[in-house]
Design an enzyme around this catalytic site. Structure first.
Site, PDB file in Angstrom:
ATOM      1  N   LYS A  21       5.694  23.765  82.295  1.00 26.39           N
ATOM      2  CA  LYS A  21       5.680  22.675  81.314  1.00 26.39           C
ATOM      3  C   LYS A  21       6.980  21.861  81.350  1.00 26.39           C
ATOM      4  CE  LYS A  21       5.038  25.367  77.689  1.00 26.39           C
ATOM      5  NZ  LYS A  21       5.051  26.700  78.328  1.00 26.39           N
ATOM      6  N   ARG A 180       6.332  36.950  75.124  1.00 28.62           N
ATOM      7  CA  ARG A 180       6.050  35.504  74.977  1.00 28.62           C
ATOM      8  C   ARG A 180       4.630  35.194  75.434  1.00 28.62           C
ATOM      9  NH1 ARG A 180      10.935  33.518  78.328  1.00 28.62           N
ATOM     10  NH2 ARG A 180      10.072  31.426  78.066  1.00 28.62           N
TER      11      ARG A 180
END
Ligand code: AMP
Length: 226
Positions: A21, A180
């Site tokens: 990202k 995560r």
């Protein structure tokens, strides 16, 4: 010459840690003049500056959990109000929960806007752990590198700016990466359906090379902004 007023594009990059990202947002920023807004970067800056938000966020970030919606929305609202966002924004790492997605929809609706596209970067979980655990960046310009997949052409020197100092994020290790990834599946992946319902969902195979993904994303951005 009269200018037609266009609404700034609001693009969301969805994907687990390591999906690319940040790298892709930076490339879109350079190519289309969009502004990358990374809540992770904002939170890391708040932690480094020792602000109340940073102090509250630090331990959660180190454990790989999600910082509270209240804190994240607080720092993002401030940033969205800044006047340099005319060409549009790429949200990198936000929204990450249903509450954040709803708050964003409301905030945009208040300004007569909506999400232009939410692009889901589809990747393989195990590959993500390897990607995250080996990555580091140039301390001067932020260019990203990886122990296995992307070394600088000259060892110890940044390809982009010639910098010689590099840094690694405290949460880029295999154990925290797993936490995560779990947070992503539990709280963020359900947003894919939310944007599907809104009719703005796009998906891209992000296991491809950085350049191939960039090219695919570029085509999506051109199509949705036309
Ligand atoms: P990132 O740089 O996007 O990988 O984010 C690093 C860490 O910051 C995450 O693991 C979370 O602890 C926190 N964080 C970043 N963005 C958000 C968000 N939108 N909501 C909650 N926590 C976030």
């Amino acid at each position: 010459m009269s200018e037609v007023e266009t609404k700034p594009a609001v693009l969301i990059l969805l994907g687990p840690p390591g999906a690319g990202k940040g790298t892709q947002a930076r490339m879109l920023e350079e190519r289309f003049g969009l502004v990358q807004l990374s809540t992770g970067d904002m939170l890391r800056a708040a932690v480094a500056a020792g602000t109340p938000a940073g102090l509250a966020a630090k331990a959660v970030m180190e454990a790989g959990g999600l910082v509270s919606d209240e804190i994240v929305l607080g720092i993002l609202r401030e940033r969205l109000a800044a006047p340099d966002l005319k060409a549009g924004v790429i949200l990198d790492g936000f929204p990450r929960t249903a509450g954040q997605a709803e708050a964003l929809d409301k905030l945009l609706a208040y300004n007569g806007q909506r999400v232009t596209a939410a692009i889901s970067l589809e990747v393989d979980d195990e590959a993500m752990i390897a990607r995250v655990a080996g990555r580091y960046t140039c301390a001067a310009c932020g260019e990203g590198y990886h122990d296995q997949f992307k070394l600088p052409a000259v060892a110890g020197t940044c390809d982009k700016c010639g910098g010689t100092e590099f840094k690694r994020r405290a949460d880029d290790n295999a154990e925290t990466a797993r936490a995560r990834l779990e947070a992503y599946h539990a709280q963020t992946a359900p947003l894919i359906a939310h944007y599907g319902r809104l009719g703005v969902l796009e998906t891209i195979d992000a296991m491809d090379s950085i350049d191939a993904v960039a090219s695919g994303l570029g085509s999506i951005v051109q199509r949705v902004s036309a």
